[in-house]
Scaffold this active site. Structure first.
Site, mmCIF file in Angstrom:
data_model
loop_
_atom_site.group_PDB
_atom_site.id
_atom_site.type_symbol
_atom_site.label_atom_id
_atom_site.label_comp_id
_atom_site.label_asym_id
_atom_site.label_seq_id
_atom_site.Cartn_x
_atom_site.Cartn_y
_atom_site.Cartn_z
ATOM 1 N N GLU A 266 0.885 -1.179 0.000
ATOM 2 C CA GLU A 266 0.000 0.000 0.000
ATOM 3 C C GLU A 266 0.913 1.216 0.000
ATOM 4 O O GLU A 266 1.516 1.530 1.027
ATOM 5 C CB GLU A 266 -0.864 0.020 1.265
ATOM 6 C CG GLU A 266 -1.840 -1.118 1.420
ATOM 7 C CD GLU A 266 -3.004 -1.018 0.455
ATOM 8 O OE1 GLU A 266 -3.240 0.085 -0.091
ATOM 9 O OE2 GLU A 266 -3.661 -2.034 0.239
ATOM 10 N N CYS A 300 -2.153 9.191 2.583
ATOM 11 C CA CYS A 300 -1.743 8.643 1.285
ATOM 12 C C CYS A 300 -2.706 9.058 0.183
ATOM 13 O O CYS A 300 -2.317 9.225 -0.961
ATOM 14 C CB CYS A 300 -1.664 7.135 1.380
ATOM 15 S SG CYS A 300 -3.145 6.386 2.061
HETATM 16 P P1 NAD Z 1 8.259 5.148 4.792
HETATM 17 O O1 NAD Z 1 8.228 4.338 3.546
HETATM 18 O O2 NAD Z 1 9.415 6.053 5.016
HETATM 19 O O3 NAD Z 1 8.227 4.171 6.076
HETATM 20 C C1 NAD Z 1 7.220 3.221 6.240
HETATM 21 C C2 NAD Z 1 7.745 2.082 7.099
HETATM 22 O O4 NAD Z 1 8.790 1.421 6.397
HETATM 23 C C3 NAD Z 1 8.342 2.532 8.435
HETATM 24 O O5 NAD Z 1 8.008 1.593 9.432
HETATM 25 C C4 NAD Z 1 9.833 2.504 8.162
HETATM 26 O O6 NAD Z 1 10.598 2.292 9.316
HETATM 27 C C5 NAD Z 1 9.931 1.306 7.231
HETATM 28 N N1 NAD Z 1 11.122 1.274 6.384
HETATM 29 C C6 NAD Z 1 11.849 2.328 5.929
HETATM 30 N N2 NAD Z 1 12.883 1.868 5.161
HETATM 31 C C7 NAD Z 1 12.784 0.517 5.128
HETATM 32 C C8 NAD Z 1 13.528 -0.520 4.489
HETATM 33 N N3 NAD Z 1 14.588 -0.253 3.746
HETATM 34 N N4 NAD Z 1 13.121 -1.792 4.664
HETATM 35 C C9 NAD Z 1 12.036 -2.081 5.407
HETATM 36 N N5 NAD Z 1 11.288 -1.151 6.040
HETATM 37 C C10 NAD Z 1 11.658 0.136 5.904
HETATM 38 O O7 NAD Z 1 6.883 5.929 4.872
HETATM 39 P P2 NAD Z 1 6.378 6.974 5.986
HETATM 40 O O8 NAD Z 1 7.121 8.253 5.826
HETATM 41 O O9 NAD Z 1 6.365 6.323 7.320
HETATM 42 O O10 NAD Z 1 4.858 7.167 5.526
HETATM 43 C C11 NAD Z 1 4.499 7.995 4.461
HETATM 44 C C12 NAD Z 1 4.273 7.206 3.186
HETATM 45 O O11 NAD Z 1 3.344 6.154 3.405
HETATM 46 C C13 NAD Z 1 3.658 8.064 2.094
HETATM 47 O O12 NAD Z 1 4.279 7.793 0.863
HETATM 48 C C14 NAD Z 1 2.204 7.623 2.080
HETATM 49 O O13 NAD Z 1 1.553 7.838 0.863
HETATM 50 C C15 NAD Z 1 2.338 6.171 2.403
HETATM 51 N N6 NAD Z 1 1.065 5.634 2.929
HETATM 52 C C16 NAD Z 1 0.319 4.825 2.125
HETATM 53 C C17 NAD Z 1 -0.910 4.331 2.576
HETATM 54 C C18 NAD Z 1 -1.758 3.432 1.706
HETATM 55 O O14 NAD Z 1 -2.643 2.780 2.229
HETATM 56 N N7 NAD Z 1 -1.537 3.365 0.404
HETATM 57 C C19 NAD Z 1 -1.361 4.685 3.852
HETATM 58 C C20 NAD Z 1 -0.576 5.516 4.638
HETATM 59 C C21 NAD Z 1 0.646 5.985 4.166
#
Ligand code: NAD
Length: 498
Positions: A266, A300
């Site tokens: 997602e 998102c």
């Molecule tokens: P992010 O991708 O920076 O982090 C999300 C999660 O991934 C965190 O727990 C982080 O620690 C982890 N992570 C980071 N690098 C990683 C790696 N290399 N391997 C594994 N895990 C890793 O996102 P964010 O800043 O926390 O959230 C914002 C983003 O999330 C936006 O792009 C938003 O659109 C998206 N989002 C999508 C939905 C949806 O349902 N489509 C819902 C909410 C947020």
């Protein structure tokens, strides 16, 4: 929404800056290295608590606990028993709903009126998947092979699921991943975001109180690059369910290749909102505004590309700007706050960078665009609701996900043109359409490439309705029956009976 409890008092009682252990194998533990990280209130910068900063070894322990539970007692839970557990968890969530919401608001800034309003998405989801736990079934299939051969399928739990979630809705994101796992008989290692790890720990306590067997759900706090990366590559994790940015989703999909993990993603979006010339303007303005300004744009599905029919464009944008100017920024715990802070100083800088790029690329800053610096805002990350006019499709603010309170308004002339422009994005998460013409509504919902399209509304999410993205907004769906099948494998069984 009226708030009939003292949210400020509850907030003051909830976190005292002390250490909160994580949850592995039914035990509350520190990281094996003893390292911790601070978790902040983004409105004030205050330290709410410290949590373990996990190493890869901590993740390995959690995955081993999840595997033991999957192969052990949990595998003997009948669908009825899993259903009963989910219903007990739902009851405890309902009884503790205000505390969960206060915790989310404190840790990630979303106004309390909004966190409270998510109850159906969370408690409803637990009950929806409780109902589905006893409705799973394979099927008997007539084969064409000569002889007496019976063929049928069984749906079996996929195994250990690694769940990685962002910071912007910790309670909902946790439950949307844990509830289907419990319904299907999987076990879970959940890694919350390092920016908002606290509520998932409260959730684990409620699940433990509801009778969750040891190891069925484990919560590992830590950084994405360390704990998240280990979970994504772990050879004993069968599936990753991820919500977060597209770049991280791509890294996770790559990391899962080695053992061909099943992966659901997602991801981000740059969702179009299309206001047709026959739209009910006064009704559409607040919905279009809050499609972005809710949670200060940190959603998102933010409808950040606003296409307005040229005939009504100027009137619509003027009313939108008036609406934006009337919104109140403040600490999310205050009941009259419309917009809370951005999650971190880093995210505030990113958003300021986008605002500067909009100005340097020639867009017109109609309202907002500034960081609030005086007291009581000085220690938080507050940016005023921002609207740009005169935006061109190729400007950065019209192409890239901002994750901040910024709307790019653009006029359009024909329906074919606006469909092409709306679809000319690598993302395909969501879209909004405003029209009073039913035929036009159907035409647009058919032609827009997005996982969810709302007409004369926005932002509705229901446990029974699939939610997810097309294109670079990801794959897989959450919600609805099809979500459950992402946690199940299909096994075909052949029995010669003559
Ligand atoms: P992010 O991708 O920076 O982090 C999300 C999660 O991934 C965190 O727990 C982080 O620690 C982890 N992570 C980071 N690098 C990683 C790696 N290399 N391997 C594994 N895990 C890793 O996102 P964010 O800043 O926390 O959230 C914002 C983003 O999330 C936006 O792009 C938003 O659109 C998206 N989002 C999508 C939905 C949806 O349902 N489509 C819902 C909410 C947020």
């Amino acid at each position: 929404m009226t708030i009939n409890f003292d949210a400020r008092k509850m907030a003051a009682e909830l976190y005292d800056g002390g250490f909160r252990p994580m949850f592995i194998g039914g035990q509350w533990v520190a990281s094996v290295t003893g390292e911790v990280s601070e978790s902040h209130d983004p409105a004030t910068g205050a330290v709410l608590a410290t949590v373990p900063l996990s190493s890869a070894a901590d993740v390995d322990l959690a995955v081993a606990a999840a595997r033991r539970a999957f192969d052990g007692p949990w595998s003997r839970f009948s669908p009825y028993e899993r259903q009963a557990l989910l219903l007990r968890i739902a009851d405890l969530f309902e009884a503790n709903w205000e505390r969960l919401c206060v915790s989310d608001t404190l840790n990630m800034g979303m106004p309390i009126t909004r966190t409270l309003a998510n109850k159906r998405r969370v408690v409803g989801m637990l009950r929806y998947y409780a109902g589905m736990a006893t409705a799973l079934h394979g099927e008997v299939i007539e084969n064409s092979i000569p002889g007496e051969i019976v063929t049928f399928t069984r749906k079996e739990p996929i195994g250990v699921v690694g769940a990685i979630i962002p910071w912007n809705a910790p309670t909902a994101a946790s439950i949307w991943k844990i509830a289907p796992a419990l319904a299907t008989g999987c076990t879970v290692v959940l890694k919350p975001s390092e920016d908002a790890p606290l509520t998932p720990l409260l959730i684990a306590k409620l699940m433990q109180d509801a009778g969750l067997p040891d190891g069925v759900v484990n919560i590992v706090t830590g950084k994405g690059a360390v704990a998240g990366a280990r979970l994504a590559e772990h050879p004993d994790v069968d599936k990753i369910v991820f919500t977060g940015s597209t770049a991280t989703g791509q890294a996770i999909a790559r990391a899962g290749i080695a053992n061909l993990k099943r992966v659901s993603l997602e991801l981000g979006g740059k969702s179009p909102v299309i206001v047709c010339r026959d739209a009910d303007i006064d009704r559409a303005v607040p919905i279009a505004a809050m499609s972005v300004f809710a949670h200060s744009g940190q959603i998102c599905i933010a409808g950040s590309r606003l296409f307005v029919a040229r005939e009504i464009h100027d009137e619509f944008v003027a009313k939108l700007a008036d609406f934006a100017r009337g919104l109140r920024l403040g600490h999310g715990i205050e009941p009259d706050t419309d917009l809370g802070p951005l999650i971190s100083p880093r995210q505030a800088k990113v958003v300021e960078g986008f605002i500067a790029s909009g100005q340097s690329e020639g867009a017109e800053l109609i309202t907002g665009g500034s960081r609030l610096l005086g007291a009581p805002y000085d220690k938080g990350n507050f940016i005023t609701p921002t609207i740009f006019g005169g935006v061109k499709d190729d400007m950065r603010i019209a192409r890239e996900e901002i994750f901040g309170p910024v709307i790019s308004a653009m006029p359009f002339d024909t329906i074919d043109e606006v469909v092409d422009r709306a679809n000319a994005s690598p993302y395909g998460l969501a879209a909004g359409v405003f029209t009073q013409n039913l035929g036009l509504a159907h035409k647009l919902t058919r032609r827009i490439k997005a996982g969810s399209v709302w007409v004369n509304m926005y932002h509705a999410i229901d446990p029974a309705v699939p939610f997810g993205g097309m294109k670079m907004s990801g794959y897989g769906r959450e919600g609805g029956a099809e979500h459950l099948y992402e946690y199940l494998e299909t096994k075909a069984i052949w029995i010669q009976t003559d």
